[in-house]
Design an enzyme around this catalytic site. Structure first.
Site, mmCIF file in Angstrom:
data_model
loop_
_atom_site.group_PDB
_atom_site.id
_atom_site.type_symbol
_atom_site.label_atom_id
_atom_site.label_comp_id
_atom_site.label_asym_id
_atom_site.label_seq_id
_atom_site.Cartn_x
_atom_site.Cartn_y
_atom_site.Cartn_z
ATOM 1 N N ASP A 187 33.210 24.525 47.217
ATOM 2 C CA ASP A 187 33.982 24.761 48.324
ATOM 3 C C ASP A 187 33.524 24.061 49.812
ATOM 4 O O ASP A 187 34.378 24.149 50.800
ATOM 5 C CB ASP A 187 34.314 26.297 48.471
ATOM 6 N N LYS A 217 43.875 26.239 39.924
ATOM 7 C CA LYS A 217 42.721 25.776 39.969
ATOM 8 C C LYS A 217 42.091 25.706 38.507
ATOM 9 O O LYS A 217 41.519 24.986 37.977
ATOM 10 C CB LYS A 217 41.723 26.345 40.798
ATOM 11 N N GLN A 252 37.527 32.995 46.401
ATOM 12 C CA GLN A 252 39.163 32.598 47.188
ATOM 13 C C GLN A 252 39.160 33.607 48.165
ATOM 14 O O GLN A 252 38.728 34.552 48.299
ATOM 15 C CB GLN A 252 40.067 32.742 45.841
HETATM 16 N N1 GUN Z 1 42.195 30.015 50.459
HETATM 17 C C1 GUN Z 1 43.058 29.029 50.661
HETATM 18 N N2 GUN Z 1 42.460 27.704 50.602
HETATM 19 C C2 GUN Z 1 41.320 27.963 50.224
HETATM 20 C C3 GUN Z 1 40.121 27.174 49.768
HETATM 21 O O1 GUN Z 1 40.197 25.869 49.985
HETATM 22 N N3 GUN Z 1 39.123 27.657 49.434
HETATM 23 C C4 GUN Z 1 38.933 29.042 49.385
HETATM 24 N N4 GUN Z 1 37.872 29.525 48.930
HETATM 25 N N5 GUN Z 1 39.836 29.950 49.656
HETATM 26 C C5 GUN Z 1 40.919 29.348 50.149
#
Ligand code: GUN
Length: 280
Positions: free
Chosen positions: A117, A50, A94
């Site tokens: 998100d 990311k 995350q």
């Molecule tokens: N963990 C796995 N996929 C995601 C996501 O799309 N967002 C977040 N915050 N954590 C994740």
């Protein structure tokens, strides 16, 4: 029939390129902050990817690493600080959090306008009412991939396998809002093969390798595989038996290289959208 491969990597590259140009026209670059608590190897890889894409797009990016024994209070005060920081347009915590900390409490603390998100109850609620603002990235990416397949969703039978707040639930809302007739399946669904067999669109988000058998796929269906299951040899496998399903489907996403890159591209799009909103 051999399926069209829905190349999420190529589509994400194309979308990212266009977004980079749009972002360069803003008064200041979009700002993304990612909080990574603990040392989960998969999360470390996702967060690194990311950050790399954000930097490639010219976004302002910061990663806040917190130790595995961090407290929920520390995470919440970090979110509070970022909520108040005008250079930060988007905040992502995350998941999963380490030590059994409740991810919902942490994600809920993010201001809805910075919730890139799409996981706060405000954004999830708006989506469920058909008034989407910031939409959860994987579901958003799934819809973009479906669009790229050229399929007209109206009136089609779609099944979503999985009911998580991160993927299954929002995907079902989005499909229904595009006038598909959606069956939401989950671990207690009585006859999954039968439901998949009558579905024109299958979105698999279960987290179990090869759980959806190729022979269940209706000839000509579109198959979106959200699963990312790491095997003992290190390879990644989806939730759908790819080779057998590709013999029957009209279009299918590979794993890796399907939904994954689109999730990141949609995170960038949400961050850009939040930045435009903040810059008035
Ligand atoms: N963990 C796995 N996929 C995601 C996501 O799309 N967002 C977040 N915050 N954590 C994740």
């Amino acid at each position: 029939m051999t399926a069209q491969v829905l190349d999420g990597r190529a589509l994400a590259r194309q979308l990212n390129k266009a977004l980079k140009q749009r972002a360069a026209e803003l008064a200041r670059p979009p700002g993304l902050a990612v909080i990574l608590a603990g040392e989960d190897p998969a999360s470390q890889v996702y967060v690194r990817m990311k950050g790399r894409v954000a930097e490639r797009l010219g976004f302002h990016h910061q990663q806040i690493d917190l130790p595995a024994d961090t407290s929920l209070d520390t995470i919440l005060s970090t979110v509070d600080r970022l909520n108040q920081d005008d250079s930060v347009d988007g905040i992502l915590v995350q998941l999963p959090l380490p030590g059994g900390l409740d991810g919902r409490v942490a994600t809920e603390r993010v201001l809805p306008d910075k919730d890139v998100d799409g996981l706060t109850s405000v954004n999830a609620g708006l989506l469920s009412q058909g008034r989407p603002h910031l939409v959860s990235c994987t579901p958003f990416g799934v819809m973009r991939l479906l669009e790229s397949s050229g399929i007209a969703l109206e009136g089609l039978d779609a099944c979503v396998i999985g009911r998580s707040n991160l993927v299954g639930r929002p995907v079902a809302h989005l499909l229904e809002q595009r006038n598909a007739t959606v069956t939401q399946c989950h671990s207690r669904t009585r006859d999954l093969p039968e439901i998949v067999k009558r579905s024109d669109v299958v979105v698999a988000a279960i987290g179990r390798s090869n759980h959806v058998k190729g022979e269940w796929i209706k000839p000509g269906a579109v198959v979106i595989d959200v699963g990312v299951n790491r095997m003992e040899d290190g390879s990644l496998i989806g939730d759908v038996e790819y080779d057998a399903a590709a013999q029957r489907a009209a279009a299918i996403t590979p794993v890796p290289g399907g939904v994954g890159p689109m999730t990141i591209a949609m995170l960038m799009e949400n961050t850009y959208k939040a930045a435009v909103h903040h810059q008035g």
